[in-house]
Design an enzyme around this catalytic site. Sequence first.
Site, PDB file in Angstrom:
ATOM      1  N   CYS A   1       0.810  -1.231   0.000  1.00  0.00           N
ATOM      2  CA  CYS A   1       0.000   0.000   0.000  1.00  0.00           C
ATOM      3  C   CYS A   1       0.837   1.271   0.000  1.00  0.00           C
ATOM      4  O   CYS A   1       0.321   2.349  -0.290  1.00  0.00           O
ATOM      5  CB  CYS A   1      -0.933   0.028   1.207  1.00  0.00           C
ATOM      6  SG  CYS A   1      -2.304  -1.089   1.011  1.00  0.00           S
TER       7      CYS A   1
HETATM    8  N1  CO8 Z   1     -20.141  -9.697   6.956  1.00  0.00           N
HETATM    9  C1  CO8 Z   1     -20.596 -10.009   8.184  1.00  0.00           C
HETATM   10  N2  CO8 Z   1     -19.806 -10.319   9.221  1.00  0.00           N
HETATM   11  C2  CO8 Z   1     -18.468 -10.324   9.018  1.00  0.00           C
HETATM   12  C3  CO8 Z   1     -17.917 -10.006   7.769  1.00  0.00           C
HETATM   13  C4  CO8 Z   1     -18.799  -9.692   6.708  1.00  0.00           C
HETATM   14  N3  CO8 Z   1     -18.352  -9.402   5.488  1.00  0.00           N
HETATM   15  N4  CO8 Z   1     -16.575 -10.063   7.851  1.00  0.00           N
HETATM   16  C5  CO8 Z   1     -16.278 -10.419   9.111  1.00  0.00           C
HETATM   17  N5  CO8 Z   1     -17.424 -10.589   9.822  1.00  0.00           N
HETATM   18  C6  CO8 Z   1     -17.547 -10.980  11.228  1.00  0.00           C
HETATM   19  C7  CO8 Z   1     -16.298 -11.670  11.722  1.00  0.00           C
HETATM   20  O1  CO8 Z   1     -16.315 -13.047  11.441  1.00  0.00           O
HETATM   21  C8  CO8 Z   1     -16.344 -11.373  13.204  1.00  0.00           C
HETATM   22  O2  CO8 Z   1     -17.227 -12.250  13.825  1.00  0.00           O
HETATM   23  P1  CO8 Z   1     -16.862 -12.863  15.282  1.00  0.00           P
HETATM   24  O3  CO8 Z   1     -16.770 -11.667  16.194  1.00  0.00           O
HETATM   25  O4  CO8 Z   1     -18.000 -13.782  15.563  1.00  0.00           O
HETATM   26  O5  CO8 Z   1     -15.541 -13.527  15.109  1.00  0.00           O
HETATM   27  C9  CO8 Z   1     -16.970  -9.978  13.269  1.00  0.00           C
HETATM   28  O6  CO8 Z   1     -17.685  -9.816  12.024  1.00  0.00           O
HETATM   29  C10 CO8 Z   1     -15.953  -8.893  13.405  1.00  0.00           C
HETATM   30  O7  CO8 Z   1     -14.908  -9.080  12.408  1.00  0.00           O
HETATM   31  P2  CO8 Z   1     -13.550  -8.302  12.427  1.00  0.00           P
HETATM   32  O8  CO8 Z   1     -12.975  -8.305  13.786  1.00  0.00           O
HETATM   33  O9  CO8 Z   1     -12.681  -8.804  11.308  1.00  0.00           O
HETATM   34  O10 CO8 Z   1     -14.100  -6.848  12.040  1.00  0.00           O
HETATM   35  P3  CO8 Z   1     -13.413  -5.443  12.191  1.00  0.00           P
HETATM   36  O11 CO8 Z   1     -14.324  -4.572  12.935  1.00  0.00           O
HETATM   37  O12 CO8 Z   1     -11.994  -5.558  12.664  1.00  0.00           O
HETATM   38  O13 CO8 Z   1     -13.378  -4.889  10.677  1.00  0.00           O
HETATM   39  C11 CO8 Z   1     -11.780  -4.615   8.880  1.00  0.00           C
HETATM   40  C12 CO8 Z   1     -12.660  -5.587   9.666  1.00  0.00           C
HETATM   41  C13 CO8 Z   1     -12.677  -3.657   8.149  1.00  0.00           C
HETATM   42  C14 CO8 Z   1     -10.956  -5.429   7.892  1.00  0.00           C
HETATM   43  C15 CO8 Z   1     -10.876  -3.823   9.861  1.00  0.00           C
HETATM   44  O14 CO8 Z   1     -10.249  -4.698  10.754  1.00  0.00           O
HETATM   45  C16 CO8 Z   1      -9.806  -3.029   9.148  1.00  0.00           C
HETATM   46  O15 CO8 Z   1     -10.072  -2.166   8.356  1.00  0.00           O
HETATM   47  N6  CO8 Z   1      -8.533  -3.289   9.491  1.00  0.00           N
HETATM   48  C17 CO8 Z   1      -7.404  -2.586   8.880  1.00  0.00           C
HETATM   49  C18 CO8 Z   1      -7.183  -3.189   7.545  1.00  0.00           C
HETATM   50  C19 CO8 Z   1      -6.093  -2.500   6.806  1.00  0.00           C
HETATM   51  O16 CO8 Z   1      -5.939  -1.319   6.786  1.00  0.00           O
HETATM   52  N7  CO8 Z   1      -5.325  -3.326   6.103  1.00  0.00           N
HETATM   53  C20 CO8 Z   1      -4.368  -2.841   5.229  1.00  0.00           C
HETATM   54  C21 CO8 Z   1      -4.345  -3.842   4.129  1.00  0.00           C
HETATM   55  S1  CO8 Z   1      -4.006  -3.172   2.631  1.00  0.00           S
HETATM   56  C22 CO8 Z   1      -2.334  -3.369   2.261  1.00  0.00           C
HETATM   57  O17 CO8 Z   1      -1.467  -3.283   3.029  1.00  0.00           O
HETATM   58  C23 CO8 Z   1      -2.036  -3.669   0.857  1.00  0.00           C
HETATM   59  C24 CO8 Z   1      -1.858  -5.110   0.658  1.00  0.00           C
HETATM   60  C25 CO8 Z   1      -1.659  -5.358  -0.796  1.00  0.00           C
HETATM   61  C26 CO8 Z   1      -2.943  -5.235  -1.579  1.00  0.00           C
HETATM   62  C27 CO8 Z   1      -3.677  -6.524  -1.682  1.00  0.00           C
HETATM   63  C28 CO8 Z   1      -4.795  -6.430  -2.669  1.00  0.00           C
HETATM   64  C29 CO8 Z   1      -5.685  -7.668  -2.740  1.00  0.00           C
END
Ligand code: CO8
Length: 372
Positions: A156
């Site tokens: 990123c």
């Molecule tokens: N619908 C419904 N429920 C869901 C979904 C969904 N789609 N997804 C997850 N859940 C559930 C989970 O299973 C979990 O359930 P439980 O509590 O029972 O286990 C619950 O919802 C909560 O899940 P999370 O804890 O995962 O949810 P968050 O509140 O943490 O949100 C995010 C998830 C949005 C991903 C958040 O954690 C986030 O934004 N984190 C930062 C991510 C970030 O910035 N990453 C950078 C990556 S990008 C990068 O570096 C480039 C890489 C190269 C590019 C690759 C391209 C493909």
Amino acid sequence: MFTPAITGTGVFTPEHVITNEELVEAFNAHADLFNAENAEAIAAGEIEAKGHSSTEFIFNASGIEQRYVYEKDGILEPDRMYPRLAPRDAEAPSIMAEIALDACGKALAQAGREASEVDLVICAASNHERPYPAIAVEIQRHLGAGGFAFDMNVACSSATFGIQAAADMIRSGSVRRALVVSPEVTSGHLEWRDRDCHFIFGDVCTAVLMERAEDAKGARFDVVSTRCATEYSNNIRNENGFLRRTRDAMEDRRDMQFMQNGRKVFKEVLPLVSAHILGHLEDAGWEAEGLKRLWLHQANKTMNDFIGRKVMGRVPESDEQPNILQDYANTSSAGSIIAFSKHSGDLEPGDRGVICSFGAGYSVGSVLVERV
Ligand code: CO8
């Protein structure tokens, strides 16, 4: 020593949009299919059933409402869920080069420059369509640019790291004019069958034209200072490297795609980025209250709100910290550049801002710019 300046930017936006509603409908059909096909193994506790995704979750967790993609149909087929891209003849431009040419053309037009005046092309992206010859060299050839070209990847943070590399070369005089281009076909390496991440990414390409400030023909942003930092973490990972075929268990595809521990990334990257920007500002002698705009990496709205508050010392107005992730989702390295390209035209001479990206590595890159 010369002052490097940004004199043009360009954004290529694919024609296909996938809304959260379309995405969730396709994913849920896929989950039902998967659960039916694996009913016995699920009942025996050998594998986990796939839960449904939800538009409410996606919007509340990320702020994303839709994403653009290069190819849509394959992604939305419940028994496929990845793009369908036809192989290309070796002489035809690669997809990354094709979309790069569009974005570079727009950046050159804004600066009033011809491609033949460019003597450096950096293709800075989180994946490259092939290891060699470099995509940047292909872009250089199709554009008709001179000098030299190379690919680089810091996930990123690729675009801001590329800007630092180009700025240093322009400053020293080894390069006169550079294009930093970020074609991000994230749809090719996102695991659309995993509800934890299927909503995160979108496709796009950005280009930034940089030249000596004294050469600028029109409005420009001087690059006053750049700073890059990395700190190793396994929390965002993709194992699809060139040794992949030498390993056994080729049938397991999951680790060939984007994987992350989103919660940990969220928690660990926030303090890293806030401290990085504040330290950079302090060392440059810039006051946060003097900033007109923050163009942040576009991964998550809550994350950006937090960083904006930490840096500004108050809740930023929406025009001070523009988000584009609701429309584009996370476009990896291109996100902060889309925000800059679409939300910098109104700045007046003397206005200051920070472009900042962050992500896998971990990596953080910040660029302090002043409108002249
Ligand atoms: N619908 C419904 N429920 C869901 C979904 C969904 N789609 N997804 C997850 N859940 C559930 C989970 O299973 C979990 O359930 P439980 O509590 O029972 O286990 C619950 O919802 C909560 O899940 P999370 O804890 O995962 O949810 P968050 O509140 O943490 O949100 C995010 C998830 C949005 C991903 C958040 O954690 C986030 O934004 N984190 C930062 C991510 C970030 O910035 N990453 C950078 C990556 S990008 C990068 O570096 C480039 C890489 C190269 C590019 C690759 C391209 C493909």
